[in-house]
Scaffold this active site. Structure first.
Site, PDB file in Angstrom:
ATOM      1  N   ARG A  14       0.839  -1.205   0.000  1.00 12.69           N
ATOM      2  CA  ARG A  14       0.000   0.000   0.000  1.00 12.69           C
ATOM      3  C   ARG A  14       0.874   1.255   0.000  1.00 12.69           C
ATOM      4  O   ARG A  14       2.082   1.193   0.173  1.00 12.69           O
ATOM      5  CB  ARG A  14      -0.932   0.015   1.213  1.00 12.69           C
ATOM      6  CG  ARG A  14      -0.216  -0.021   2.541  1.00 12.69           C
ATOM      7  CD  ARG A  14      -1.175  -0.235   3.701  1.00 12.69           C
ATOM      8  NE  ARG A  14      -0.486  -0.316   4.982  1.00 12.69           N
ATOM      9  CZ  ARG A  14      -0.187   0.736   5.744  1.00 12.69           C
ATOM     10  NH1 ARG A  14      -0.513   1.949   5.354  1.00 12.69           N
ATOM     11  NH2 ARG A  14       0.436   0.584   6.892  1.00 12.69           N
ATOM     12  N   TYR A 154      10.150   8.344  15.402  1.00 16.19           N
ATOM     13  CA  TYR A 154      10.180   8.306  13.938  1.00 16.19           C
ATOM     14  C   TYR A 154      11.368   9.103  13.389  1.00 16.19           C
ATOM     15  O   TYR A 154      12.102   8.632  12.515  1.00 16.19           O
ATOM     16  CB  TYR A 154       8.864   8.858  13.393  1.00 16.19           C
ATOM     17  CG  TYR A 154       8.713   8.709  11.897  1.00 16.19           C
ATOM     18  CD1 TYR A 154       8.414   7.473  11.337  1.00 16.19           C
ATOM     19  CD2 TYR A 154       8.833   9.811  11.054  1.00 16.19           C
ATOM     20  CE1 TYR A 154       8.259   7.327   9.963  1.00 16.19           C
ATOM     21  CE2 TYR A 154       8.675   9.680   9.688  1.00 16.19           C
ATOM     22  CZ  TYR A 154       8.388   8.442   9.140  1.00 16.19           C
ATOM     23  OH  TYR A 154       8.240   8.309   7.784  1.00 16.19           O
ATOM     24  N   LYS A 158      14.565   7.602  11.206  1.00 11.81           N
ATOM     25  CA  LYS A 158      14.865   8.047   9.854  1.00 11.81           C
ATOM     26  C   LYS A 158      16.228   8.743   9.775  1.00 11.81           C
ATOM     27  O   LYS A 158      16.924   8.636   8.761  1.00 11.81           O
ATOM     28  CB  LYS A 158      13.753   8.969   9.338  1.00 11.81           C
ATOM     29  CG  LYS A 158      12.414   8.243   9.162  1.00 11.81           C
ATOM     30  CD  LYS A 158      12.522   7.051   8.221  1.00 11.81           C
ATOM     31  CE  LYS A 158      11.192   6.417   7.920  1.00 11.81           C
ATOM     32  NZ  LYS A 158      11.281   5.287   6.971  1.00 11.81           N
TER      33      LYS A 158
END
Length: 246
Positions: A14, A154, A158
């Site tokens: 997705r 997050y 990253k």
């Protein structure tokens, strides 16, 4: 542009991963569609790729599981013979202010986004060395460059992906293997669709191009980095963010 190449795309059932898988196939690549929980959606991506005349298979694996990653890559190599392109796209979010963020939520995001990227590269390291070629594209984020309140886990994951990308680029360059990262900004996905209009408007004010990006914007950048046109590019972080992080 990618005829004769085989790509493994993680988190490809997705969103951005789906668009990457379909775009790579449109340029001639066979694609291994990795998914964790969305088998039906992964099978639909496989169906669309096969309708393009390309070979495709869906393989289930949580990238946070080191041994499962190894099993997936072993199956993929047995089925396809080789992997030329590795796209580390699988990722999750568990947003909260740090004062409310549990250790479990912090660890879960690091395990999938950062450790998951390590896991797939680790298992593909020797195959890439043996064939003396390959392209690794890791999905970073503008958040890993700028930071973002409520996304400490997050952003850390990253930013870690960016460091891992640069280190792997130095390790693998002598074997003709390129390693780059793509850092999307505000991209139209299921997550952004759930945002309020006020939140979207506030974000748009931070984007010089004054529009939300699309998964296709990201996928085309990945396809370029995976192609021979980018053979002299390695260790770079390409922001696809409408100028948000400049």
């Amino acid at each position: 542009m990618l005829e004769g190449k085989t790509a493994l795309v993680t988190g490809a059932s997705r969103g951005i991963g789906r668009e990457i898988a379909l775009t790579l196939a449109s340029y001639g690549a066979d694609v291994i569609v990795n998914y964790n929980g969305s088998k039906e959606k992964a099978d639909e991506v496989v169906k669309q790729i096969r309708e393009m005349g390309r070979k495709a298979e869906a393989l289930q694996c949580s990238v946070a599981d080191f041994d499962a990653c190894g099993e997936m890559i072993t199956k993929a190599l047995a089925e396809f013979g080789k992997i030329d392109i590795l796209v580390n796209n699988a990722g999750i979010t568990k947003d909260n202010l740090l004062m409310r963020m549990t250790p479990e939520d912090f660890a879960a995001v690091i395990d999938t986004n950062l450790k998951g990227t390590y896991n797939t590269i680790k298992h593909m390291y020797r195959p890439f060395l043996k064939q003396r070629s390959g392209s690794i594209i890791n999905m970073a984020s503008v958040t890993g460059i700028l930071g973002n309140a409520g996304q400490a886990n997050y952003a850390a994951s990253k930013a870690g992906v960016i460091g891992l990308t640069k280190s792997m680029a130095r390790e693998l360059a002598s074997r003709n293997i390129t390693v780059n990262a793509v850092a999307p900004g505000f991209i139209a996905t299921d997550m952004t669709d759930a945002m309020t209009d006020a939140a979207k408007e506030a974000t748009l004010k931070q984007i010089p191009l004054k529009r939300i990006g699309t998964p296709k914007d990201v996928a085309e950048t990945v396809a370029f980095l995976a192609s021979s046109r980018a053979s002299y590019i390695t260790g770079q972080v390409i922001s696809v963010d409408g100028g948000m992080a400049m």
